[in-house]
Design an enzyme around this catalytic site. Structure first.
Site, PDB file in Angstrom:
ATOM      1  CE1 TYR A  18       7.231  12.519   8.834  1.00  0.00           C
ATOM      2  CE2 TYR A  18       9.555  13.032   9.168  1.00  0.00           C
ATOM      3  CZ  TYR A  18       8.541  12.104   8.994  1.00  0.00           C
ATOM      4  OH  TYR A  18       8.836  10.769   8.951  1.00  0.00           O
ATOM      5  NE  ARG A  57       4.487  12.254   4.747  1.00  0.00           N
ATOM      6  CZ  ARG A  57       4.565  11.036   5.291  1.00  0.00           C
ATOM      7  NH1 ARG A  57       5.625  10.681   5.982  1.00  0.00           N
ATOM      8  NH2 ARG A  57       3.596  10.169   5.149  1.00  0.00           N
ATOM      9  CD  GLN A  93       0.564  -0.683   7.578  1.00  0.00           C
ATOM     10  OE1 GLN A  93       1.718  -1.053   7.350  1.00  0.00           O
ATOM     11  NE2 GLN A  93      -0.441  -1.017   6.798  1.00  0.00           N
ATOM     12  CG  ASN A  94      -2.744   5.417   6.260  1.00  0.00           C
ATOM     13  OD1 ASN A  94      -1.801   4.750   5.832  1.00  0.00           O
ATOM     14  ND2 ASN A  94      -3.955   5.327   5.780  1.00  0.00           N
ATOM     15  CG  HIS A  97       3.619   3.044  11.002  1.00  0.00           C
ATOM     16  ND1 HIS A  97       3.566   2.629   9.691  1.00  0.00           N
ATOM     17  CD2 HIS A  97       4.048   1.975  11.705  1.00  0.00           C
ATOM     18  CE1 HIS A  97       3.942   1.366   9.602  1.00  0.00           C
ATOM     19  NE2 HIS A  97       4.238   0.937  10.815  1.00  0.00           N
ATOM     20  CG  ASN A 143      -4.253  -3.467  -1.711  1.00  0.00           C
ATOM     21  OD1 ASN A 143      -4.250  -2.576  -0.876  1.00  0.00           O
ATOM     22  ND2 ASN A 143      -3.219  -3.706  -2.493  1.00  0.00           N
TER      23      ASN A 143
HETATM   24  P1  OAD Z   1       2.142   1.147   0.381  1.00  0.00           P
HETATM   25  O1  OAD Z   1       2.376   2.395  -0.424  1.00  0.00           O
HETATM   26  O2  OAD Z   1       3.234   0.143   0.510  1.00  0.00           O
HETATM   27  O3  OAD Z   1       0.898   0.348  -0.217  1.00  0.00           O
HETATM   28  C1  OAD Z   1      -0.318   0.956  -0.507  1.00  0.00           C
HETATM   29  C2  OAD Z   1      -1.233  -0.102  -1.116  1.00  0.00           C
HETATM   30  O4  OAD Z   1      -2.484   0.534  -1.351  1.00  0.00           O
HETATM   31  C3  OAD Z   1      -0.739  -0.687  -2.432  1.00  0.00           C
HETATM   32  O5  OAD Z   1      -0.842  -2.103  -2.367  1.00  0.00           O
HETATM   33  C4  OAD Z   1      -1.735  -0.109  -3.456  1.00  0.00           C
HETATM   34  O6  OAD Z   1      -2.034  -1.029  -4.491  1.00  0.00           O
HETATM   35  C5  OAD Z   1      -2.952   0.116  -2.608  1.00  0.00           C
HETATM   36  N1  OAD Z   1      -3.843   1.184  -3.101  1.00  0.00           N
HETATM   37  C6  OAD Z   1      -3.518   2.310  -3.779  1.00  0.00           C
HETATM   38  N2  OAD Z   1      -4.607   3.058  -4.005  1.00  0.00           N
HETATM   39  C7  OAD Z   1      -5.650   2.395  -3.453  1.00  0.00           C
HETATM   40  C8  OAD Z   1      -7.062   2.648  -3.357  1.00  0.00           C
HETATM   41  N3  OAD Z   1      -7.617   3.747  -3.867  1.00  0.00           N
HETATM   42  N4  OAD Z   1      -7.829   1.723  -2.713  1.00  0.00           N
HETATM   43  C9  OAD Z   1      -7.280   0.592  -2.186  1.00  0.00           C
HETATM   44  N5  OAD Z   1      -5.975   0.305  -2.251  1.00  0.00           N
HETATM   45  C10 OAD Z   1      -5.169   1.182  -2.869  1.00  0.00           C
HETATM   46  O7  OAD Z   1       1.619   1.625   1.788  1.00  0.00           O
HETATM   47  P2  OAD Z   1       1.513   0.837   3.162  1.00  0.00           P
HETATM   48  O8  OAD Z   1       1.210  -0.602   2.967  1.00  0.00           O
HETATM   49  O9  OAD Z   1       0.620   1.663   4.024  1.00  0.00           O
HETATM   50  O10 OAD Z   1       5.859   3.076   7.229  1.00  0.00           O
HETATM   51  O11 OAD Z   1       2.982   0.991   3.680  1.00  0.00           O
HETATM   52  C11 OAD Z   1       3.246   0.522   4.948  1.00  0.00           C
HETATM   53  C12 OAD Z   1       4.322   1.330   5.567  1.00  0.00           C
HETATM   54  O12 OAD Z   1       5.444   1.348   4.685  1.00  0.00           O
HETATM   55  C13 OAD Z   1       4.010   2.804   5.740  1.00  0.00           C
HETATM   56  O13 OAD Z   1       3.213   3.070   6.876  1.00  0.00           O
HETATM   57  C14 OAD Z   1       5.407   3.362   5.894  1.00  0.00           C
HETATM   58  C15 OAD Z   1       6.219   2.502   4.920  1.00  0.00           C
HETATM   59  O14 OAD Z   1       7.371   2.006   5.416  1.00  0.00           O
HETATM   60  C16 OAD Z   1       6.409   4.066   7.927  1.00  0.00           C
HETATM   61  O15 OAD Z   1       6.461   5.212   7.536  1.00  0.00           O
HETATM   62  C17 OAD Z   1       6.922   3.672   9.274  1.00  0.00           C
END
Ligand code: OAD
Length: 250
Positions: free
Chosen positions: A63, A66, A98-99, A116, A216
């Site tokens: 962390y 990060r 979720q960020n 989150h 997305n």
């Molecule tokens: P992911 O890394 O799973 O997904 C990110 C998404 O963003 C993917 O579908 C990419 O295609 C898309 N992407 C990448 N660059 C992009 C851009 N410039 N514009 C638009 N889309 C783009 O991340 P999350 O869905 O946020 O949880 O993941 C959800 C959760 O999974 C996180 O919060 C984390 C993890 O488990 C915890 O830490 C509790």
């Protein structure tokens, strides 16, 4: 491809869910970009109560890195577009993210639910003191809680295996039920649609009458749940999609 702005009138409610993709253009790698690994550790092993019990120094190394990385990044046009739309809609807008990187907050978003947790906050792992603002990286060691003297200071993050804050979920539910009977738009941005309950908000919004949009980079796993899918980079697409291009460009 020409982007048509969302149908937002003077009575429209807008609920937005963002994921890691929204911060990608700020230089923060998405969760799945790094294959779920940090150094050679599985993220689940450093972002979980079990990981904390096993090695607090390692968890703070993760962390701390990060915090350092996020502090060097700045909000991008996607964050700015969402803040601009909120300024226009006021209480008819809610942003759920979720960020944990704090970039929405730094872009000016206020009606914001960080489901989150928040990277720049910490709390005690034992007593119920409130989370507090914290930019420390704990490079020189883990700190014990100066209030209860029993626990240790940990990141204010919802780790794997932990529950989301019920107040956060209630805030989303209240927004959705208040939106019922009004024009209602739901937009998910930059999220892979794999992690629940966030990935299920689209179904809740749809049942309340929302027209649903997914923005997305590629077609996410739950794309079939949406009425409309707009692919592309969030920083390029959102200002036009949200109808705030002029504010973001000025
Ligand atoms: P992911 O890394 O799973 O997904 C990110 C998404 O963003 C993917 O579908 C990419 O295609 C898309 N992407 C990448 N660059 C992009 C851009 N410039 N514009 C638009 N889309 C783009 O991340 P999350 O869905 O946020 O949880 O993941 C959800 C959760 O999974 C996180 O919060 C984390 C993890 O488990 C915890 O830490 C509790």
């Amino acid at each position: 491809m020409a982007i048509t702005p969302l149908p937002i009138t003077d009575d429209t409610r807008v609920l937005v869910l963002t994921g890691a993709g929204v911060s990608a253009e700020s230089g923060i790698p998405t969760f799945r970009d790094a294959n779920g690994l940090w150094e050679s550790h599985r993220v689940e092993d450093v972002a979980s109560p079990e990981g904390w019990a096993a090695d607090k120094t390692l968890v703070w190394r993760f962390y701390g890195a990060r915090r350092d990385a996020a502090a060097r990044c700045a909000p991008n046009r996607a964050h700015l577009a969402l803040a601009a739309l909120e300024r226009r809609l006021g209480d008819r807008f809610l942003l759920v993210t979720q960020n944990v990187d704090g970039l929405h907050h730094r872009a000016g978003s206020q009606r914001l639910v960080e489901i989150h947790g928040a990277l720049f906050q910490s709390r005690c792992d034992t007593c119920d003191r409130d989370p507090f603002a914290d930019t420390e990286t704990y490079a020189s060691g883990v700190r014990s809680c100066e209030l209860c003297h029993r626990g240790f200071i940990r990141p204010h993050i919802v780790w794997f295996g932990e529950h989301l804050d019920v107040d956060h979920l209630a805030r989303v539910e209240t927004f959705v039920s208040d939106a019922r009977g009004h024009p209602f738009v739901y937009v998910a941005v930059g999220t892979s649609g794999l992690v629940y309950p966030a990935a299920g908000i689209v179904s809740v919004a749809r049942r309340a009458g929302a027209e649903t949009w997914l923005q997305n980079l590629d077609v996410a796993d739950n794309a079939d749940d949406f009425d409309h899918v707009v692919t592309g980079k969030a920083g390029e697409v959102l200002p036009t999609l949200l109808g705030v291009g002029d504010e973001v460009n000025s």
